[in-house]
Design a protein around this motif. Structure first.
Motif, PDB file in Angstrom:
ATOM      1  N   ALA A   1     -11.547  17.669   2.717  1.00  0.00           N
ATOM      2  CA  ALA A   1     -10.283  17.553   3.450  1.00  0.00           C
ATOM      3  C   ALA A   1     -10.485  16.933   4.830  1.00  0.00           C
ATOM      4  O   ALA A   1      -9.693  16.092   5.253  1.00  0.00           O
ATOM      5  CB  ALA A   1      -9.601  18.918   3.577  1.00  0.00           C
ATOM      6  N   ALA A   2     -11.546  17.314   5.535  1.00  0.00           N
ATOM      7  CA  ALA A   2     -11.788  16.762   6.871  1.00  0.00           C
ATOM      8  C   ALA A   2     -12.045  15.262   6.790  1.00  0.00           C
ATOM      9  O   ALA A   2     -11.546  14.493   7.618  1.00  0.00           O
ATOM     10  CB  ALA A   2     -12.964  17.468   7.541  1.00  0.00           C
ATOM     11  N   ALA A   3     -12.813  14.824   5.786  1.00  0.00           N
ATOM     12  CA  ALA A   3     -13.087  13.400   5.621  1.00  0.00           C
ATOM     13  C   ALA A   3     -11.803  12.642   5.311  1.00  0.00           C
ATOM     14  O   ALA A   3     -11.572  11.539   5.821  1.00  0.00           O
ATOM     15  CB  ALA A   3     -14.125  13.176   4.520  1.00  0.00           C
ATOM     16  N   TRP A   4     -10.970  13.216   4.467  1.00  0.00           N
ATOM     17  CA  TRP A   4      -9.695  12.584   4.120  1.00  0.00           C
ATOM     18  C   TRP A   4      -8.800  12.509   5.357  1.00  0.00           C
ATOM     19  O   TRP A   4      -8.274  11.454   5.688  1.00  0.00           O
ATOM     20  CB  TRP A   4      -9.005  13.354   3.002  1.00  0.00           C
ATOM     21  CG  TRP A   4      -7.702  12.751   2.571  1.00  0.00           C
ATOM     22  CD1 TRP A   4      -6.460  13.089   3.000  1.00  0.00           C
ATOM     23  CD2 TRP A   4      -7.522  11.678   1.631  1.00  0.00           C
ATOM     24  NE1 TRP A   4      -5.513  12.300   2.386  1.00  0.00           N
ATOM     25  CE2 TRP A   4      -6.141  11.436   1.539  1.00  0.00           C
ATOM     26  CE3 TRP A   4      -8.397  10.923   0.861  1.00  0.00           C
ATOM     27  CZ2 TRP A   4      -5.611  10.456   0.710  1.00  0.00           C
ATOM     28  CZ3 TRP A   4      -7.865   9.944   0.034  1.00  0.00           C
ATOM     29  CH2 TRP A   4      -6.489   9.710  -0.042  1.00  0.00           C
ATOM     30  N   ASN A   5      -8.640  13.629   6.044  1.00  0.00           N
ATOM     31  CA  ASN A   5      -7.763  13.676   7.215  1.00  0.00           C
ATOM     32  C   ASN A   5      -8.263  12.799   8.352  1.00  0.00           C
ATOM     33  O   ASN A   5      -7.477  12.330   9.168  1.00  0.00           O
ATOM     34  CB  ASN A   5      -7.578  15.113   7.685  1.00  0.00           C
ATOM     35  CG  ASN A   5      -6.818  15.946   6.684  1.00  0.00           C
ATOM     36  OD1 ASN A   5      -5.993  15.433   5.923  1.00  0.00           O
ATOM     37  ND2 ASN A   5      -7.096  17.231   6.638  1.00  0.00           N
ATOM     38  N   GLY A   6      -9.580  12.563   8.425  1.00  0.00           N
ATOM     39  CA  GLY A   6     -10.145  11.714   9.467  1.00  0.00           C
ATOM     40  C   GLY A   6     -10.328  10.271   9.043  1.00  0.00           C
ATOM     41  O   GLY A   6     -10.812   9.450   9.811  1.00  0.00           O
ATOM     42  N   GLY A   7      -9.917   9.951   7.818  1.00  0.00           N
ATOM     43  CA  GLY A   7     -10.121   8.612   7.277  1.00  0.00           C
ATOM     44  C   GLY A   7      -8.988   7.654   7.573  1.00  0.00           C
ATOM     45  O   GLY A   7      -8.032   7.978   8.277  1.00  0.00           O
ATOM     46  N   LYS A   8      -9.117   6.460   7.018  1.00  0.00           N
ATOM     47  CA  LYS A   8      -8.145   5.388   7.252  1.00  0.00           C
ATOM     48  C   LYS A   8      -7.600   4.840   5.942  1.00  0.00           C
ATOM     49  O   LYS A   8      -8.278   4.844   4.912  1.00  0.00           O
ATOM     50  CB  LYS A   8      -8.803   4.222   7.997  1.00  0.00           C
ATOM     51  CG  LYS A   8      -9.244   4.537   9.392  1.00  0.00           C
ATOM     52  CD  LYS A   8      -8.171   4.197  10.357  1.00  0.00           C
ATOM     53  CE  LYS A   8      -8.699   4.309  11.779  1.00  0.00           C
ATOM     54  NZ  LYS A   8      -7.802   3.707  12.716  1.00  0.00           N
ATOM     55  N   LEU A   9      -6.385   4.344   6.014  1.00  0.00           N
ATOM     56  CA  LEU A   9      -5.715   3.664   4.915  1.00  0.00           C
ATOM     57  C   LEU A   9      -5.436   2.237   5.367  1.00  0.00           C
ATOM     58  O   LEU A   9      -4.874   2.020   6.442  1.00  0.00           O
ATOM     59  CB  LEU A   9      -4.403   4.364   4.566  1.00  0.00           C
ATOM     60  CG  LEU A   9      -3.503   3.710   3.526  1.00  0.00           C
ATOM     61  CD1 LEU A   9      -4.199   3.652   2.170  1.00  0.00           C
ATOM     62  CD2 LEU A   9      -2.186   4.460   3.416  1.00  0.00           C
ATOM     63  N   PHE A  10      -5.870   1.272   4.566  1.00  0.00           N
ATOM     64  CA  PHE A  10      -5.651  -0.141   4.855  1.00  0.00           C
ATOM     65  C   PHE A  10      -4.773  -0.712   3.744  1.00  0.00           C
ATOM     66  O   PHE A  10      -5.192  -0.757   2.590  1.00  0.00           O
ATOM     67  CB  PHE A  10      -6.984  -0.894   4.912  1.00  0.00           C
ATOM     68  CG  PHE A  10      -7.915  -0.377   5.963  1.00  0.00           C
ATOM     69  CD1 PHE A  10      -7.941  -0.947   7.232  1.00  0.00           C
ATOM     70  CD2 PHE A  10      -8.771   0.679   5.692  1.00  0.00           C
ATOM     71  CE1 PHE A  10      -8.804  -0.466   8.203  1.00  0.00           C
ATOM     72  CE2 PHE A  10      -9.639   1.171   6.658  1.00  0.00           C
ATOM     73  CZ  PHE A  10      -9.655   0.590   7.928  1.00  0.00           C
ATOM     74  N   VAL A  11      -3.567  -1.114   4.112  1.00  0.00           N
ATOM     75  CA  VAL A  11      -2.623  -1.674   3.152  1.00  0.00           C
ATOM     76  C   VAL A  11      -2.483  -3.163   3.445  1.00  0.00           C
ATOM     77  O   VAL A  11      -2.038  -3.540   4.529  1.00  0.00           O
ATOM     78  CB  VAL A  11      -1.245  -0.977   3.237  1.00  0.00           C
ATOM     79  CG1 VAL A  11      -0.263  -1.593   2.246  1.00  0.00           C
ATOM     80  CG2 VAL A  11      -1.383   0.519   3.010  1.00  0.00           C
ATOM     81  N   PRO A  12      -2.888  -4.012   2.500  1.00  0.00           N
ATOM     82  CA  PRO A  12      -2.774  -5.457   2.731  1.00  0.00           C
ATOM     83  C   PRO A  12      -1.320  -5.909   2.645  1.00  0.00           C
ATOM     84  O   PRO A  12      -0.469  -5.215   2.074  1.00  0.00           O
ATOM     85  CB  PRO A  12      -3.603  -6.055   1.598  1.00  0.00           C
ATOM     86  CG  PRO A  12      -3.468  -5.059   0.496  1.00  0.00           C
ATOM     87  CD  PRO A  12      -3.418  -3.710   1.184  1.00  0.00           C
ATOM     88  N   ALA A  13      -1.046  -7.078   3.190  1.00  0.00           N
ATOM     89  CA  ALA A  13       0.314  -7.624   3.160  1.00  0.00           C
ATOM     90  C   ALA A  13       0.862  -7.682   1.740  1.00  0.00           C
ATOM     91  O   ALA A  13       2.042  -7.394   1.508  1.00  0.00           O
ATOM     92  CB  ALA A  13       0.333  -9.009   3.802  1.00  0.00           C
ATOM     93  N   ALA A  14       0.010  -8.006   0.779  1.00  0.00           N
ATOM     94  CA  ALA A  14       0.456  -8.138  -0.619  1.00  0.00           C
ATOM     95  C   ALA A  14       0.973  -6.824  -1.196  1.00  0.00           C
ATOM     96  O   ALA A  14       1.779  -6.831  -2.126  1.00  0.00           O
ATOM     97  CB  ALA A  14      -0.694  -8.658  -1.481  1.00  0.00           C
TER      98      ALA A  14
END
Length: 157
Positions: free
Chosen positions: A29-42
């Protein structure tokens, strides 16, 4: 010359972990909550790329439908930008295994424990993606850089 180890695992073991929902309790959970989401334009409803915390607002900006996802595990040096993967037009989920204060040390027992912890991070990410309406379970890839490759290999057995 830039050298890196990148592992891409689009295999039955990763899919089995995804469908089994193998994360138990709060491991990862800590890794998930401290992580990043990258959504490309597509994959973005606005047509613009978006970057946020995994628990941030980018998830709400993803186009309706199922999209391919790369789970990117960072290396010994900690989180880095998965730009190479994000440029492919695929959504990138990047848990931060060091968000809870963990770090790599040149000690075999410590590293073995850290790899086990990172296995929990991968399992937790799989469980979260299983619940995400935008993640396509048929198009999931587990990838890593440097020590993230080791963690990925251990995570799938």
């Amino acid at each position: 010359m830039f050298k890196s180890k990148v592992l891409s695992l689009g295999c039955a073991a990763w899919a089995a972990m995804f469908f089994a929902g193998s994360a138990q309790g709060q491991d990862g959970a800590a890794a998930w909550n401290g992580g990043k989401l990258f959504v490309p334009a597509a994959a973005s409803a606005s047509g613009s790329p978006c970057e946020s915390a995994l628990t941030g607002d980018c998830a709400s900006k993803i186009k309706p439908g199922k999209h391919p996802v790369i789970v990117f595990l960072h290396g010994w040096g900690g989180p880095r930008s998965p730009k190479t993967f994000a440029d492919t037009g695929v959504i990138v989920v990047a848990p931060n295994s060091f968000a809870s204060g963990a770090a790599c040390k040149p000690d075999a027992q410590h590293m073995a424990n850290l790899i086990r912890q990172r296995h929990g991070d991968v399992a937790y990410a799989a469980a979260q993606l299983k619940k995400a309406s935008w993640a396509d379970p048929e198009r999931l890839v587990l990838a890593g850089f440097s020590q993230g490759v080791d963690a990925g290999l251990w995570a799938i057995g």
